[in-house]
Design a protein around this motif. Sequence first.
Motif, PDB file in Angstrom:
ATOM      1  N   SER A 189      -1.653  -2.222   8.776  1.00  0.00           N
ATOM      2  CA  SER A 189      -2.372  -1.836   9.994  1.00  0.00           C
ATOM      3  C   SER A 189      -2.543  -0.316  10.147  1.00  0.00           C
ATOM      4  CB  SER A 189      -1.605  -2.374  11.201  1.00  0.00           C
ATOM      5  OG  SER A 189      -0.274  -1.882  11.139  1.00  0.00           O
ATOM      6  N   LEU A 190      -1.927   0.478   9.319  1.00  0.00           N
ATOM      7  CA  LEU A 190      -1.875   1.929   9.560  1.00  0.00           C
ATOM      8  C   LEU A 190      -3.220   2.656   9.371  1.00  0.00           C
ATOM      9  CD1 LEU A 190      -0.023   4.290  10.310  1.00  0.00           C
ATOM     10  CD2 LEU A 190       0.405   4.619   7.883  1.00  0.00           C
ATOM     11  N   ARG A 191      -3.964   2.359   8.354  1.00  0.00           N
ATOM     12  CA  ARG A 191      -5.243   3.018   8.019  1.00  0.00           C
ATOM     13  C   ARG A 191      -5.112   4.555   7.936  1.00  0.00           C
ATOM     14  NH1 ARG A 191      -9.966   1.504  11.412  1.00  0.00           N
ATOM     15  NH2 ARG A 191     -11.148   1.628   9.487  1.00  0.00           N
TER      16      ARG A 191
ATOM     17  N   TRP B 121       4.896   7.214  11.926  1.00  0.00           N
ATOM     18  CA  TRP B 121       4.439   6.035  11.203  1.00  0.00           C
ATOM     19  C   TRP B 121       5.635   5.316  10.592  1.00  0.00           C
ATOM     20  CZ3 TRP B 121       0.165   8.853   7.845  1.00  0.00           C
ATOM     21  CH2 TRP B 121      -0.769   9.423   8.718  1.00  0.00           C
ATOM     22  N   LYS B 122       5.456   4.011  10.422  1.00  0.00           N
ATOM     23  CA  LYS B 122       6.511   3.222   9.797  1.00  0.00           C
ATOM     24  C   LYS B 122       6.306   3.337   8.279  1.00  0.00           C
ATOM     25  CE  LYS B 122       8.636  -1.281  10.421  1.00  0.00           C
ATOM     26  NZ  LYS B 122       8.344  -1.916   9.148  1.00  0.00           N
TER      27      LYS B 122
ATOM     28  N   TYR C  86      -1.904  13.994   2.298  1.00  0.00           N
ATOM     29  CA  TYR C  86      -1.388  12.908   1.447  1.00  0.00           C
ATOM     30  C   TYR C  86      -2.526  12.287   0.654  1.00  0.00           C
ATOM     31  CZ  TYR C  86      -2.818  10.690   5.809  1.00  0.00           C
ATOM     32  OH  TYR C  86      -3.531  10.345   6.928  1.00  0.00           O
ATOM     33  N   TYR C  87      -2.140  11.642  -0.430  1.00  0.00           N
ATOM     34  CA  TYR C  87      -3.094  10.919  -1.277  1.00  0.00           C
ATOM     35  C   TYR C  87      -2.739   9.445  -1.164  1.00  0.00           C
ATOM     36  CZ  TYR C  87      -5.975   9.844  -5.357  1.00  0.00           C
ATOM     37  OH  TYR C  87      -6.950   9.353  -6.201  1.00  0.00           O
ATOM     38  N   ILE C  88      -3.752   8.608  -0.982  1.00  0.00           N
ATOM     39  CA  ILE C  88      -3.476   7.174  -0.886  1.00  0.00           C
ATOM     40  C   ILE C  88      -3.467   6.610  -2.300  1.00  0.00           C
ATOM     41  CG2 ILE C  88      -4.375   4.976  -0.010  1.00  0.00           C
ATOM     42  CD1 ILE C  88      -5.367   6.682   2.405  1.00  0.00           C
ATOM     43  N   GLN C  89      -2.324   6.073  -2.690  1.00  0.00           N
ATOM     44  CA  GLN C  89      -2.136   5.700  -4.101  1.00  0.00           C
ATOM     45  C   GLN C  89      -1.285   4.450  -4.203  1.00  0.00           C
ATOM     46  OE1 GLN C  89       0.038   8.652  -6.435  1.00  0.00           O
ATOM     47  NE2 GLN C  89      -1.335   8.305  -8.179  1.00  0.00           N
ATOM     48  N   GLU C  90      -1.681   3.578  -5.065  1.00  0.00           N
ATOM     49  CA  GLU C  90      -0.926   2.351  -5.325  1.00  0.00           C
ATOM     50  C   GLU C  90       0.482   2.774  -5.813  1.00  0.00           C
ATOM     51  OE1 GLU C  90       0.957  -0.591  -6.712  1.00  0.00           O
ATOM     52  OE2 GLU C  90       0.186   0.610  -8.366  1.00  0.00           O
TER      53      GLU C  90
ATOM     54  N   GLN D 257       0.849  -1.195   0.000  1.00  0.00           N
ATOM     55  CA  GLN D 257       0.000   0.000   0.000  1.00  0.00           C
ATOM     56  C   GLN D 257       0.883   1.243   0.000  1.00  0.00           C
ATOM     57  OE1 GLN D 257      -3.436  -0.659   0.804  1.00  0.00           O
ATOM     58  NE2 GLN D 257      -3.432  -2.355   2.235  1.00  0.00           N
ATOM     59  N   GLY D 258       0.403   2.302  -0.631  1.00  0.00           N
ATOM     60  CA  GLY D 258       1.223   3.505  -0.694  1.00  0.00           C
ATOM     61  C   GLY D 258       0.454   4.787  -0.409  1.00  0.00           C
ATOM     62  N   LEU D 259       1.189   5.788   0.032  1.00  0.00           N
ATOM     63  CA  LEU D 259       0.628   7.137   0.138  1.00  0.00           C
ATOM     64  C   LEU D 259       1.660   8.116  -0.416  1.00  0.00           C
ATOM     65  CD1 LEU D 259       2.072   8.881   2.659  1.00  0.00           C
ATOM     66  CD2 LEU D 259       0.673   7.361   4.019  1.00  0.00           C
TER      67      LEU D 259
END
Length: 472
Positions: free
Chosen positions: A70-72, A53-54, A84-88, A33-35
């Motif tokens: 686990s971050l959500r 955050w890790k 931030y934008y959550i992006q693959e 998962q990416g942001l």
Amino acid sequence: MSLPEAFTARMKHLLGEEEYTDFLASYTEARRQGLRVNRLKLSPQAFLKRVDWKLESVPWTEDGFYYSESLRPAKHPYYHAGLYYIQEPSAMSPAAVLDACPGERVLDLCAAPGGKTTQLAAAMQGQGILVTNDSNPNRVKALVKNVELYGIRNAVVTNETPDRLAKVFPGYFDKILVDAPCSGEGMFRKEPDMVKSWSEAVIETCCGMQRTILQDAARMLRPGGRLLYSTCTFAPEENERMIAEFLMEQPDFSIVPIPMHEGWEQGRPEWTQNAEANRLVSGTARLWPHRISGEGHYVALLQKAGDKESSERDSMILAKPVGTKQTQEKELADFYTFVKETLPEWKGLEDNGFILTMHEDRVFLSPQDLPGLQSLRLARQGWLLGTIKKKRFEPSQAFAMGLKAENAAQKVNFAPDESDTIRYLKGETLMRQAEKGWNLVCVDGFPLGWAKGAGGMLKNMYPAGWRWMDGA
Ligand SMILES: C[S@@+](CC[C@H](N)C(=O)[O-])C[C@H]1O[C@@H](n2cnc3c(N)ncnc32)[C@H](O)[C@@H]1O
């Protein structure tokens, strides 16, 4: 995951037994998962200092990070502040390669829901013109929301076919991103529903769309301009072959070899059917799930011959901005009063690159140097500042998100872990002392929206469609 037999047979044939085994094994691994940090709001370094955050860097873009399952991060007030934008992670590659710059004219032609638009806008740093388009009216709504959430000020959002856009913007853009609709084979791990809709017929349909979209995009690029074509599929028909065919038909275009990152692979010339184009497509790039941490992607960077000076675009008739009625000072009196009282430090109206425009009761700050857009379906003709209702100006959510806390004379600043932060994001009225009138509500100094102070309480102006949902 159960993959269609015709798909696995194709992949085995393309990759050969040995590589196919590695490829197939990637489907048993968890996807990453990416942001991506929104550089319109803060630098990646400043962001990293704020969170414990890790996170792990995505190698192909300095603002991209992998995060653990686990971050959500969508459940954090910083997400609602557009930090931030959550992006693959592989989806961060096309805009990174296109490398949009401040002051350029950039088109994102197939843009919804806006992942790459937010990345292009961050690279442009609010300067220049970003036209962001999607032909699907429902998907454009998500695009508008993301343009606003990320505080993008220099975007025009259209809901058009590429052909109709090309009539208005011939030879206009310095850079164009075509993130084409595709058969989505590279996203099977991320979106298992795509497996069900996959068939060889879908590949053929997508090729038809890609061909037309590319031709229209080519018409909108200025001489010397660059076009980035990307898909999230493996099918050579939609990738190397599509680009080879395009190059054969458009002799004024050439490939700009893409600088490779670890694990990226050159486009596969042997998968084209055209001997002449063979050697060219090796300058394009493939991202494979068994070679990198990310899903499948294909990226090709093309350049049109000529240079900016030989372009006729600057002699194009640049109409009055956005073709609706010109702003009238009288109607805007309450808007100016609002700016004077609420945003005394905001210098946005003095920026020469932008002009106030109105459409019906809505006030925009629109980029200048646009051709007349009357014939287009516009979702946003610039940065929506607000609405004039019964001679009262009401600032928009988009206005709040594009401001900085220091612009506002009156503000309320929450900490991310304060209970009022979530209560505000849920749309609740807050029993809290604040200055009378409009207040910019912030979390850690980053705007979240508006509230109105009155008699020991804060009337919540956070829009219904943006609210925090429990459990989501
Ligand atoms: C791969 S998705 C784009 C994802 C987007 N670039 C992002 O980063 O969030 C392809 C998009 O193309 C749009 N589309 C399909 N046909 C189109 C056309 N002819 N012109 C413009 N957009 C089109 C779809 O509605 C879809 O939103």
